[in-house]
Design a protein around this motif. Structure first.
Motif, PDB file in Angstrom:
ATOM      1  N   SER A 183       0.843  -1.184   0.039  1.00 15.96           N
ATOM      2  CA  SER A 183       0.104   0.059   0.026  1.00 15.96           C
ATOM      3  C   SER A 183       0.843   1.376   0.085  1.00 15.96           C
ATOM      4  O   SER A 183       0.591   2.305  -0.768  1.00 15.96           O
ATOM      5  CB  SER A 183      -1.049  -0.104   1.128  1.00 15.96           C
ATOM      6  OG  SER A 183      -1.727   1.207   1.178  1.00 15.96           O
ATOM      7  N   LYS A 192      -7.442   3.168  -2.817  1.00 11.65           N
ATOM      8  CA  LYS A 192      -6.792   1.943  -2.590  1.00 11.65           C
ATOM      9  C   LYS A 192      -7.514   1.184  -1.027  1.00 11.65           C
ATOM     10  O   LYS A 192      -7.958   2.353  -0.361  1.00 11.65           O
ATOM     11  CB  LYS A 192      -5.293   1.842  -2.085  1.00 11.65           C
ATOM     12  CG  LYS A 192      -4.843   2.876  -1.300  1.00 11.65           C
ATOM     13  CD  LYS A 192      -3.151   2.888  -1.240  1.00 11.65           C
ATOM     14  CE  LYS A 192      -2.574   4.171  -0.389  1.00 11.65           C
ATOM     15  NZ  LYS A 192      -2.795   3.677   0.983  1.00 11.65           N
ATOM     16  N   ALA A 223      -6.767  -1.777  -5.400  1.00 10.67           N
ATOM     17  CA  ALA A 223      -6.634  -0.067  -5.882  1.00 10.67           C
ATOM     18  C   ALA A 223      -6.964   0.155  -7.227  1.00 10.67           C
ATOM     19  O   ALA A 223      -7.306  -0.610  -8.023  1.00 10.67           O
ATOM     20  CB  ALA A 223      -4.929   0.077  -5.678  1.00 10.67           C
ATOM     21  N   GLU A 224      -7.252   1.667  -7.534  1.00 12.28           N
ATOM     22  CA  GLU A 224      -7.428   1.819  -8.830  1.00 12.28           C
ATOM     23  C   GLU A 224      -6.704   2.736  -9.270  1.00 12.28           C
ATOM     24  O   GLU A 224      -6.245   3.842  -8.556  1.00 12.28           O
ATOM     25  CB  GLU A 224      -8.746   2.620  -8.730  1.00 12.28           C
ATOM     26  CG  GLU A 224      -9.379   3.200 -10.067  1.00 12.28           C
ATOM     27  CD  GLU A 224     -10.728   3.885 -10.143  1.00 12.28           C
ATOM     28  OE1 GLU A 224     -11.009   4.591 -11.045  1.00 12.28           O
ATOM     29  OE2 GLU A 224     -11.409   3.703  -9.170  1.00 12.28           O
ATOM     30  N   LEU A 256       2.653   1.824  -3.640  1.00 12.49           N
ATOM     31  CA  LEU A 256       1.593   2.179  -4.356  1.00 12.49           C
ATOM     32  C   LEU A 256       1.720   3.926  -4.428  1.00 12.49           C
ATOM     33  O   LEU A 256       1.601   4.494  -5.244  1.00 12.49           O
ATOM     34  CB  LEU A 256       0.270   1.664  -4.166  1.00 12.49           C
ATOM     35  CG  LEU A 256       0.133   0.329  -5.078  1.00 12.49           C
ATOM     36  CD1 LEU A 256      -1.358  -0.203  -4.558  1.00 12.49           C
ATOM     37  CD2 LEU A 256       0.264   0.043  -6.215  1.00 12.49           C
ATOM     38  N   LEU A 286      -2.558   7.284  -8.427  1.00  9.48           N
ATOM     39  CA  LEU A 286      -3.232   6.415  -7.489  1.00  9.48           C
ATOM     40  C   LEU A 286      -4.556   7.208  -7.100  1.00  9.48           C
ATOM     41  O   LEU A 286      -4.502   8.011  -6.272  1.00  9.48           O
ATOM     42  CB  LEU A 286      -2.384   6.106  -6.335  1.00  9.48           C
ATOM     43  CG  LEU A 286      -3.035   5.367  -5.236  1.00  9.48           C
ATOM     44  CD1 LEU A 286      -3.441   3.854  -5.478  1.00  9.48           C
ATOM     45  CD2 LEU A 286      -2.131   5.079  -4.022  1.00  9.48           C
ATOM     46  N   VAL A 334      -4.234  -6.115  -1.418  1.00  9.25           N
ATOM     47  CA  VAL A 334      -4.557  -4.657  -1.795  1.00  9.25           C
ATOM     48  C   VAL A 334      -5.451  -4.398  -2.997  1.00  9.25           C
ATOM     49  O   VAL A 334      -5.009  -5.063  -3.860  1.00  9.25           O
ATOM     50  CB  VAL A 334      -3.168  -3.989  -1.870  1.00  9.25           C
ATOM     51  CG1 VAL A 334      -3.407  -2.610  -2.258  1.00  9.25           C
ATOM     52  CG2 VAL A 334      -2.256  -4.061  -0.755  1.00  9.25           C
ATOM     53  N   VAL A 341     -13.109   1.323  -6.403  1.00 11.79           N
ATOM     54  CA  VAL A 341     -12.397   0.554  -5.305  1.00 11.79           C
ATOM     55  C   VAL A 341     -13.435   0.092  -4.288  1.00 11.79           C
ATOM     56  O   VAL A 341     -13.319  -1.136  -3.816  1.00 11.79           O
ATOM     57  CB  VAL A 341     -11.226   1.237  -4.535  1.00 11.79           C
ATOM     58  CG1 VAL A 341     -11.123   0.496  -3.170  1.00 11.79           C
ATOM     59  CG2 VAL A 341     -10.084   1.273  -5.274  1.00 11.79           C
ATOM     60  N   GLU A 381      -8.664   1.443   4.404  1.00 12.51           N
ATOM     61  CA  GLU A 381      -9.135   2.138   3.043  1.00 12.51           C
ATOM     62  C   GLU A 381      -8.820   3.603   2.989  1.00 12.51           C
ATOM     63  O   GLU A 381      -8.668   4.038   3.795  1.00 12.51           O
ATOM     64  CB  GLU A 381     -10.717   1.815   2.588  1.00 12.51           C
ATOM     65  CG  GLU A 381     -11.424   2.549   4.021  1.00 12.51           C
ATOM     66  CD  GLU A 381     -12.880   2.071   3.864  1.00 12.51           C
ATOM     67  OE1 GLU A 381     -13.599   2.034   2.410  1.00 12.51           O
ATOM     68  OE2 GLU A 381     -13.725   1.918   4.744  1.00 12.51           O
TER      69      GLU A 381
END
Length: 214
Positions: free
Chosen positions: A19, A36, A121-122, A22, A33, A119, A62, A52
């Motif tokens: 996390s 996430k 994520a978008e 990223l 990012l 994890v 997400v 989150e």
């Protein structure tokens, strides 16, 4: 391209490192990012949202994916948790169907065994290597799907469900008489409107995608 990522790890500490990684990739300019989350599946198979973070309205994907994963893995209890986890950017998704990109969800579910963490994520990424290199160095298994694929799968499923509902209502209406028939006709009209709205939404996404391609 806008992507939904799920990276599965053997333990929580690696997922938290991922996390942070990223976020570092975001700071370096390697990716954008948007949002996430970290979810964990305990030894009993229960799934919990551990972390989150939402970085804007676009991050609703997400919440959608996280809630669907929890619903798929957790059964009836997971569906309730999934509906809560699907609240991102002020939008609440109905996770009862848990049908977003079923092939993708089941692929992830097979990897997210009890005791493992993921994890979700978008991101926007031009190349897959920056994310893959960092995630794989931490022992992660990367799953990705374009966000349009994930969201469009839900939209298609909703349209199919509405079409089935409309067919049932029409069949029931055709056998009814009097006041009952009138009430059923009102339901038919309402469902038709919902279906048309869904088709318009799907067409709008198709047009937007075509415009972006052009």
């Amino acid at each position: 391209m806008d992507k939904m990522l799920v990276v599965v790890f053997d333990n929580e500490s690696k997922a938290y490192e991922a996390s942070k990684a990223l976020q570092e990739l975001q700071n370096e300019g390697s990716i954008n990012l948007y949002a996430k989350a970290v979810i964990a599946r305990d030894a009993s198979g229960n799934v919990e949202v551990k972390e989150e973070g939402d970085m804007g309205p676009i991050g609703t994907g997400v919440g959608l994916l996280t809630g669907s994963l929890i619903g798929l893995i957790g059964g009836p209890v997971g569906l309730a948790i999934g509906a809560y986890a699907g609240t991102v950017g002020g939008m609440v998704y109905d996770m009862a169907n848990a049908g977003v990109g079923e092939d993708f969800l089941f692929e992830v579910e097979k990897s997210l065994q009890p005791g493992k963490t993921a994890v979700v994520a978008e991101v926007w990424e031009e190349w897959t290597m920056p994310v893959d290199t960092r995630m794989e160095a931490l022992g992660g298994v990367v799953f990705r799907r374009t966000r349009d694929d994930v969201v469009d799968a839900q939209m298609d499923r909703d349209a199919v469900a509405l079409e089935a509902e409309l067919a049932e209502l029409k069949a029931e209406r055709d056998q009814a008489t009097g006041e009952a028939r009138a009430k059923l006709q009102a339901k038919v009209d309402k469902t038709k409107a919902k279906l048309q709205s869904k088709h318009n939404e799907i067409q709008a996404r198709i047009d937007a995608s075509q415009k972006a391609t052009d």
